[in-house]
Design a protein around this motif. Structure first.
Motif, PDB file in Angstrom:
ATOM      1  N   GLU A 175       0.799  -1.233   0.000  1.00  0.00           N
ATOM      2  CA  GLU A 175       0.000   0.000   0.000  1.00  0.00           C
ATOM      3  C   GLU A 175       0.828   1.279   0.000  1.00  0.00           C
ATOM      4  OE1 GLU A 175      -3.331  -0.065   2.728  1.00  0.00           O
ATOM      5  OE2 GLU A 175      -3.407  -2.266   2.630  1.00  0.00           O
ATOM      6  N   GLY A 176       2.131   1.179  -0.271  1.00  0.00           N
ATOM      7  CA  GLY A 176       2.950   2.377  -0.402  1.00  0.00           C
ATOM      8  C   GLY A 176       3.284   3.080   0.899  1.00  0.00           C
TER       9      GLY A 176
ATOM     10  N   ALA B 161       4.793   7.528   3.936  1.00  0.00           N
ATOM     11  CA  ALA B 161       4.932   6.979   2.591  1.00  0.00           C
ATOM     12  C   ALA B 161       6.275   6.284   2.431  1.00  0.00           C
ATOM     13  CB  ALA B 161       4.790   8.092   1.557  1.00  0.00           C
TER      14      ALA B 161
ATOM     15  N   THR C 245       8.760   4.036  -0.585  1.00  0.00           N
ATOM     16  CA  THR C 245       8.971   3.712  -1.987  1.00  0.00           C
ATOM     17  C   THR C 245       9.755   2.405  -2.083  1.00  0.00           C
ATOM     18  OG1 THR C 245      10.997   5.046  -2.026  1.00  0.00           O
ATOM     19  CG2 THR C 245       8.945   6.123  -2.716  1.00  0.00           C
TER      20      THR C 245
END
Length: 290
Positions: A68-69, A79, A81
């Motif tokens: 889900e990032g 967040a 990556t």
């Protein structure tokens, strides 16, 4: 460029560390014979600069994949990556991809440390100790960020695998996975994955998390003439990775299941405030087989 290596030894075994490569173990061998006790890393593996080609590396501030990032923290969404060329999801935290500094080194002990700001501020410390053929690894993380965040830990050792390699590692359940290698449901242990007693490794792919582990495992290597009696602390789970037709397997002590940040109750994760710590330990006792 070849990284700087640290070397430790007791009267039975020899340990080589690469602080610059994620504080990874390069090799752990028997002094009298040179027999590798972890997957052997040659100069080509070392020169890749990739901890995943070496003997063992630390997992912090989480283990394995996160979907889900990113994930929720009390102050909001964090967040993430992708951080590996071989996986589309963020995997294994950030400590393994950073150079660590040497805090201390003696003949049979070294302490390495890392101050990291990704994905939040934390300090990681590893202590390696050799004594009478026992390798002890202590991994600790202290949260340095102003806002609380979820932490998890693990270690990712690679072990030699032959046709006669056997494993004992008691667990009660296993997570089944989807094609993205994310857990979908808890299941009773299938017979071929039940390692309550010593048994051969499966011949099909295993890449799954096992639950309700007592921290003990036994790895027997009859063809190679030794066994390892292992004990983890701070780890109620292990990940077992058995690739097909390769000369290694992994049993990874971890504090939480894969993608625990998105499982109900966030099992095994610790919400740490600034200055709070969590730790995981793993000892491996070498014994020659008669």
């Amino acid at each position: 460029m070849t990284p700087t290596l640290l070397e430790l030894e007791d009267h039975l075994t020899h340990l080589t560390l690469a602080p610059e490569l994620g504080a990874s173990i390069v090799n752990w061998t028997v002094r009298s014979t040179g027999q590798p006790l972890l997957r052997h890393s040659d100069s080509q593996a070392l020169n890749t600069g990739l901890p995943g080609k070496l003997g063992c590396y630390p997992l912090a501030p989480w283990s394995n994949r996160i979907s889900e990032g990113g994930f929720d923290c009390p102050e909001g969404w964090l967040a993430l990556t992708p951080n590996s060329l071989t996986d589309p999801l963020p995997i294994h935290g950030s400590a393994w991809q950073q150079p660590w500094r040497i805090v201390s080194q003696g003949r049979n002990e070294a302490v390495l440390e890392l101050d990291c700001t990704t994905p939040f501020a934390y300090r990681a410390r590893q202590r390696f100790h050799l004594s009478e053929g026992r390798l002890s690894i202590e991994l600790q993380v202290t949260h340095l960020g102003e806002h609380a965040a979820w932490h998890g830990l693990g270690l990712h050792p690679y072990f030699p695998r032959t046709a006669s390699t056997r494993l004992q590692a008691q667990a009660r359940q296993v997570w089944l996975c989807d094609s993205a290698k994310l857990p979908t449901e808890l299941s009773p242990l299938p017979a071929e994955w039940d390692f309550q007693q010593l048994k051969d490794l499966p011949h099909t792919l295993v890449d799954n998390g096992f639950c309700e582990w007592d921290g003990h495992c036994l790895i027997q290597q009859p063809e190679l003439g030794y066994e390892l009696e292992c004990q983890a602390t701070g780890s109620d789970y292990y990940l077992l990775y058995c690739p097909v037709s390769l000369g290694f397997f992994c049993i990874e002590p971890v504090s939480h299941p894969v993608n625990a940040h998105h499982l109900p109750g966030r099992p095994g994760l610790r919400l740490l405030e600034q200055g709070q710590s969590t730790a995981l330990g793993f000892s491996l006792q070498y014994r020659e087989l008669g």
